[in-house]
Design a protein around this motif. Structure first.
Motif, mmCIF file in Angstrom:
data_model
loop_
_atom_site.group_PDB
_atom_site.id
_atom_site.type_symbol
_atom_site.label_atom_id
_atom_site.label_comp_id
_atom_site.label_asym_id
_atom_site.label_seq_id
_atom_site.Cartn_x
_atom_site.Cartn_y
_atom_site.Cartn_z
ATOM 1 N N ASN A 1 0.821 -1.206 0.000
ATOM 2 C CA ASN A 1 0.000 0.000 0.000
ATOM 3 C C ASN A 1 0.857 1.258 0.000
ATOM 4 O OD1 ASN A 1 -1.401 2.107 2.210
ATOM 5 N ND2 ASN A 1 -2.625 1.549 0.426
ATOM 6 N N ALA A 2 1.988 1.212 0.693
ATOM 7 C CA ALA A 2 2.889 2.369 0.705
ATOM 8 C C ALA A 2 3.396 2.665 -0.703
ATOM 9 C CB ALA A 2 4.052 2.128 1.662
ATOM 10 N N ARG A 3 3.724 1.608 -1.446
ATOM 11 C CA ARG A 3 4.154 1.807 -2.838
ATOM 12 C C ARG A 3 3.009 2.380 -3.662
ATOM 13 N NH1 ARG A 3 6.441 -3.233 -1.583
ATOM 14 N NH2 ARG A 3 4.813 -4.377 -2.726
ATOM 15 N N HIS A 4 1.813 1.863 -3.431
ATOM 16 C CA HIS A 4 0.632 2.376 -4.128
ATOM 17 C C HIS A 4 0.420 3.854 -3.827
ATOM 18 C CE1 HIS A 4 -3.641 2.819 -5.202
ATOM 19 N NE2 HIS A 4 -3.820 3.290 -3.983
ATOM 20 N N ALA A 5 0.499 4.220 -2.561
ATOM 21 C CA ALA A 5 0.248 5.608 -2.167
ATOM 22 C C ALA A 5 1.257 6.556 -2.808
ATOM 23 C CB ALA A 5 0.281 5.732 -0.643
ATOM 24 N N ARG A 6 2.513 6.116 -2.874
ATOM 25 C CA ARG A 6 3.526 6.964 -3.519
ATOM 26 C C ARG A 6 3.222 7.134 -5.005
ATOM 27 N NH1 ARG A 6 6.971 3.962 -0.039
ATOM 28 N NH2 ARG A 6 7.542 2.531 -1.726
ATOM 29 N N ALA A 7 2.798 6.061 -5.649
ATOM 30 C CA ALA A 7 2.551 6.113 -7.091
ATOM 31 C C ALA A 7 1.286 6.886 -7.441
ATOM 32 C CB ALA A 7 2.465 4.692 -7.653
ATOM 33 N N PHE A 8 0.311 6.851 -6.537
ATOM 34 C CA PHE A 8 -1.001 7.408 -6.853
ATOM 35 C C PHE A 8 -1.272 8.758 -6.189
ATOM 36 C CE2 PHE A 8 -1.625 3.315 -8.561
ATOM 37 C CZ PHE A 8 -2.778 3.319 -9.317
ATOM 38 N N ALA A 9 -0.311 9.288 -5.490
ATOM 39 C CA ALA A 9 -0.547 10.493 -4.688
ATOM 40 C C ALA A 9 -1.166 11.637 -5.482
ATOM 41 C CB ALA A 9 0.765 10.951 -4.044
ATOM 42 N N ASP A 10 -0.808 11.763 -6.754
ATOM 43 C CA ASP A 10 -1.301 12.890 -7.549
ATOM 44 C C ASP A 10 -2.416 12.491 -8.507
ATOM 45 O OD1 ASP A 10 0.177 11.342 -9.252
ATOM 46 O OD2 ASP A 10 1.368 12.991 -10.089
ATOM 47 N N ARG A 11 -3.039 11.319 -8.295
ATOM 48 C CA ARG A 11 -4.046 10.852 -9.253
ATOM 49 C C ARG A 11 -5.482 10.987 -8.738
ATOM 50 N NH1 ARG A 11 -1.240 5.343 -11.746
ATOM 51 N NH2 ARG A 11 0.894 6.157 -11.745
ATOM 52 N N PHE A 12 -5.652 11.573 -7.565
ATOM 53 C CA PHE A 12 -6.988 11.675 -6.986
ATOM 54 C C PHE A 12 -7.579 13.087 -7.076
ATOM 55 C CE2 PHE A 12 -5.068 8.019 -4.860
ATOM 56 C CZ PHE A 12 -6.080 7.075 -4.973
ATOM 57 N N ASP A 13 -6.840 14.020 -7.666
ATOM 58 C CA ASP A 13 -7.278 15.418 -7.658
ATOM 59 C C ASP A 13 -8.664 15.601 -8.281
ATOM 60 O OD1 ASP A 13 -4.901 15.986 -6.476
ATOM 61 O OD2 ASP A 13 -3.954 16.836 -8.259
ATOM 62 N N ASP A 14 -8.940 14.878 -9.371
ATOM 63 C CA ASP A 14 -10.185 15.098 -10.106
ATOM 64 C C ASP A 14 -11.367 14.323 -9.541
ATOM 65 O OD1 ASP A 14 -8.861 16.795 -11.844
ATOM 66 O OD2 ASP A 14 -8.408 15.189 -13.277
ATOM 67 N N VAL A 15 -11.122 13.482 -8.539
ATOM 68 C CA VAL A 15 -12.223 12.671 -7.998
ATOM 69 C C VAL A 15 -12.351 12.858 -6.487
ATOM 70 C CG1 VAL A 15 -12.201 10.953 -9.844
ATOM 71 C CG2 VAL A 15 -10.675 10.654 -7.868
ATOM 72 N N GLN A 16 -11.893 13.992 -5.992
ATOM 73 C CA GLN A 16 -11.962 14.239 -4.560
ATOM 74 C C GLN A 16 -13.391 14.261 -4.036
ATOM 75 O OE1 GLN A 16 -9.234 15.059 -2.095
ATOM 76 N NE2 GLN A 16 -8.406 13.694 -3.658
ATOM 77 N N ASP A 17 -14.303 14.837 -4.785
ATOM 78 C CA ASP A 17 -15.642 15.103 -4.271
ATOM 79 C C ASP A 17 -16.749 14.327 -4.959
ATOM 80 O OD1 ASP A 17 -14.649 17.104 -2.451
ATOM 81 O OD2 ASP A 17 -14.414 18.411 -4.198
ATOM 82 N N ALA A 18 -16.449 13.661 -6.060
ATOM 83 C CA ALA A 18 -17.488 12.930 -6.788
ATOM 84 C C ALA A 18 -16.830 11.923 -7.721
ATOM 85 C CB ALA A 18 -18.379 13.883 -7.584
ATOM 86 N N GLN A 19 -17.647 10.983 -8.176
ATOM 87 C CA GLN A 19 -17.158 10.012 -9.145
ATOM 88 C C GLN A 19 -18.152 9.880 -10.287
ATOM 89 O OE1 GLN A 19 -17.260 5.852 -7.968
ATOM 90 N NE2 GLN A 19 -18.742 6.262 -6.336
ATOM 91 N N ARG A 20 -17.624 9.662 -11.478
ATOM 92 C CA ARG A 20 -18.439 9.393 -12.659
ATOM 93 C C ARG A 20 -17.748 8.292 -13.465
ATOM 94 N NH1 ARG A 20 -22.609 12.601 -13.617
ATOM 95 N NH2 ARG A 20 -22.695 12.008 -15.817
#
Length: 226
Positions: free
Chosen positions: A12-31
């Motif tokens: 999970n730590a490796r995942h978090a490092r790789a994905f840290a900047d990939r959640f910006d567009d889905v912070q508040d909603a999902q489509r």
């Protein structure tokens, strides 16, 4: 700490490092573009099978036997974890994915043919799956061994789950429903890990599907046209 949990947290730590900047567009909603309904078998890698590393793109639902049906006080209904994105997030594609050698189909086959008994929780799941498999038993081609019978019934089950979604008034009009089989046992022609399309909006005939979808005709295949 349990060694397995330690290893999971390291991953999970490796995942978090790789994905840290990939959640910006889905912070508040999902489509999400699609909801996938896959078997929860540990060999079925629900996001990885699509090469997906984009949060918010695929709404993944998993259970033994890739079922879309649940029982409610009013009777059978589309499972909420499948229906939610179709009803509330604008998702217009549902993909039901079975897999070769499915343990849930194998167990249901054993329950229907040999009276296999399982603990109550598992038995409940098999009872939900049985109506999607039992009609296929009588239709199976002659001469199949148990392994081949199960893989034929994997396709049959996917077809029935697709049909349930298409026939449900709960699923919004215009939703595309596709059925496939994930193969890691060299049952179909192709590479291990490929998803083979077997059903598109209720159409099961391989030739018709290939004619209608030439862009993926090499990925359309069935063991059983019935």
């Amino acid at each position: 700490m349990n060694t397995t949990v330690v290893e999971l947290l390291e991953g999970n730590a490796r995942h978090a490092r790789a994905f840290a900047d990939r959640f910006d567009d889905v912070q508040d909603a999902q489509r999400p573009d699609a909801v996938t309904v896959c078997c929860s078998d540990s060999r079925v890698l629900q996001d990885e099978m699509w090469g997906n590393d984009e949060p918010g793109r695929v709404f993944t639902a998993g259970n033994i036997g890739n079922r879309v049906v649940q029982r409610t006080d009013e009777g059978e209904a589309v499972s909420g974890d499948v229906l939610y994105p179709l009803a509330h997030t604008g998702t217009d594609t549902a993909v039901v994915v079975g897999h070769t050698g499915c343990g849930a189909v194998t167990a249901t086959y054993g329950k229907l043919t040999d009276g296999l008994s399982e603990p109550a929780g598992i038995d409940h799941c098999l009872d939900l799956l049985a109506p999607s498999i039992e009609p296929g038993l009588a239709a199976l081609p002659d001469g199949l061994d148990d392994e081949a019978a199960v893989n034929h019934l994997v396709e049959y089950n996917v077809d029935r789950q697709v049909a349930f979604l298409l026939e449900s008034d709960e699923v919004p009009d215009g939703v595309d429903v596709v059925g496939g089989v994930y193969d890691f046992q060299d049952v179909y022609d192709g590479g291990r890990g490929e998803v083979h399309v077997i059903n598109v909006d209720g159409e099961r005939r391989v030739d018709a599907l290939r004619d209608a979808h030439p862009e993926v005709d090499g990925r359309i295949d069935r063991l059983w046209e019935y």
